[in-house]
Design an enzyme around this catalytic site. Structure first.
Site: not given
Length: 349
Positions: A202, A211, A249
């Protein structure tokens, strides 16, 4: 023991023999391709070395796994050291040797920002040039009984971002006591390897905190939720070791951890402890697009492939992106090898 990074940086003078004595016989010569387990003895560069845990292709004198047992084969060893004085507030990597104000020498067994060697004995061990560089029993392989030592963690992530500290991970584990502590020793190590392998994938090897594809940022706001996106519609992009994303989330993780991440999602990229906690929160409590959590998959024998499904199965599993799946599997197999356990079955999804 001097770490490779420390030697390369040139920030520590060598430990020098200052009085001679008859050296011990040399053990078998170290072989880079051989696998050594804890307690194994080898010789290298005129010294005997003892392995503290499983190792392969880690050169004695440049890796923390090896403990220097002194000169061998007619060389000399001695009772004195030559090392710089300890300085409060100076950063010390693992393997740093210092002379304290009491005239005694200490070696850093965990990296630290200049903690006092006498007071902070978890970070420092006494050091003697005429004996093992690390007494061993006073230096547990990892805090809290974690099955991955700091040296193994560094071996897994040689190019990691300094944001992702080993201490931050082990501290975050206190909030999830079942992580890597359920089942047999093999299962515990397999779970740790599985979590860290997915984390590695990730984050590009624990390099990226956020990200990288900024064009995705506005996509992670589900405005239909009753709480909406109070931090802004583009504020819930992937962050942290499992790249937590989506407003729901952040809301769920924050509620579980007692932190208002819905209104301040930036904490995940600013506070390493919070970042690690969100990664463990997802691993331990969320099934994502799968049918079980990553933790459940590993402790119940469903295999590494099921953890991939829990994290990103809707985009990678069932033939959707086999290259990404294989990348995760490769990391898992490498990490289980470092920990000295089999990878098990059901590796893909």
């Amino acid at each position: 023991m001097l770490s490779a990074a420390l030697l390369a940086a040139g920030c520590l003078s060598a430990v020098l023999p200052m009085a001679s004595a008859t050296a011990a016989a040399c053990a078998a010569e170290w072989n880079a391709s051989a696998v050594y387990t804890g307690g194994a003895s080898v010789s290298y560069n005129g010294h005997n070395w003892s392995a503290r845990w499983w190792t392969q292709n880690e050169t004695p004198g440049t890796a923390e796994v090896w403990t220097d047992q002194g000169a061998c084969g007619g060389g000399t060893s001695g009772p004195g050291c030559s090392a710089p004085d300890w300085t409060a507030g100076q950063w010390y990597p693992v393997g740093s040797v210092v002379r304290y104000t009491d005239g005694k020498y200490y070696i850093a067994v965990h990296e630290n920002p200049g903690y006092d060697p006498v007071i902070s004995n978890w970070f420092w061990d006494p050091y003697a040039c005429d004996g093992p560089t690390d007494p061993g029993p006073s230096d547990p392989p990892a805090p809290g009984g974690f099955v991955v030592s700091e040296a193994q963690f560094n071996q897994m992530f040689p190019g990691r971002n300094s944001f992702y500290t080993y201490a931050g991970l082990t501290a975050a584990m206190a909030s999830f006591p079942a992580f890597a502590k359920t089942g047999s020793d093999t299962v515990k190590k397999q779970e740790a390897a599985a979590f860290l392998a997915n984390v590695s994938h990730e984050t590009g090897g624990l390099v990226y905190i956020v990200e990288q594809n900024t064009s995705n940022y506005p996509h992670y706001c589900d405005a239909g939720r009753p709480y909406g996106c109070p931090a802004g519609t583009a504020a819930y992009y992937g962050r942290g070791p499992i790249q937590l994303s989506w407003n729901f989330n952040y809301k769920a993780a924050g509620d579980s951890l007692g932190i208002d991440l819905l209104r301040n999602p930036w904490l995940v990229e600013q506070d390493a402890a919070v970042a690690w906690k969100t990664g463990l929160w997802y691993w331990m409590t969320q099934s994502g697009p799968g049918t079980m959590t990553g933790h459940s998959a590993m402790v119940n024998g469903r295999g590494f492939g099921e953890t991939i499904r829990s994290i990103n199965g809707s985009l990678e599993c069932d033939g959707r992106n086999p290259a990404q799946v294989q990348s995760r599997v490769n990391a898992y197999q490498r990490f289980t090898q470092i920990l000295g356990v089999p990878a098990g079955g059901n590796l893909t999804c």
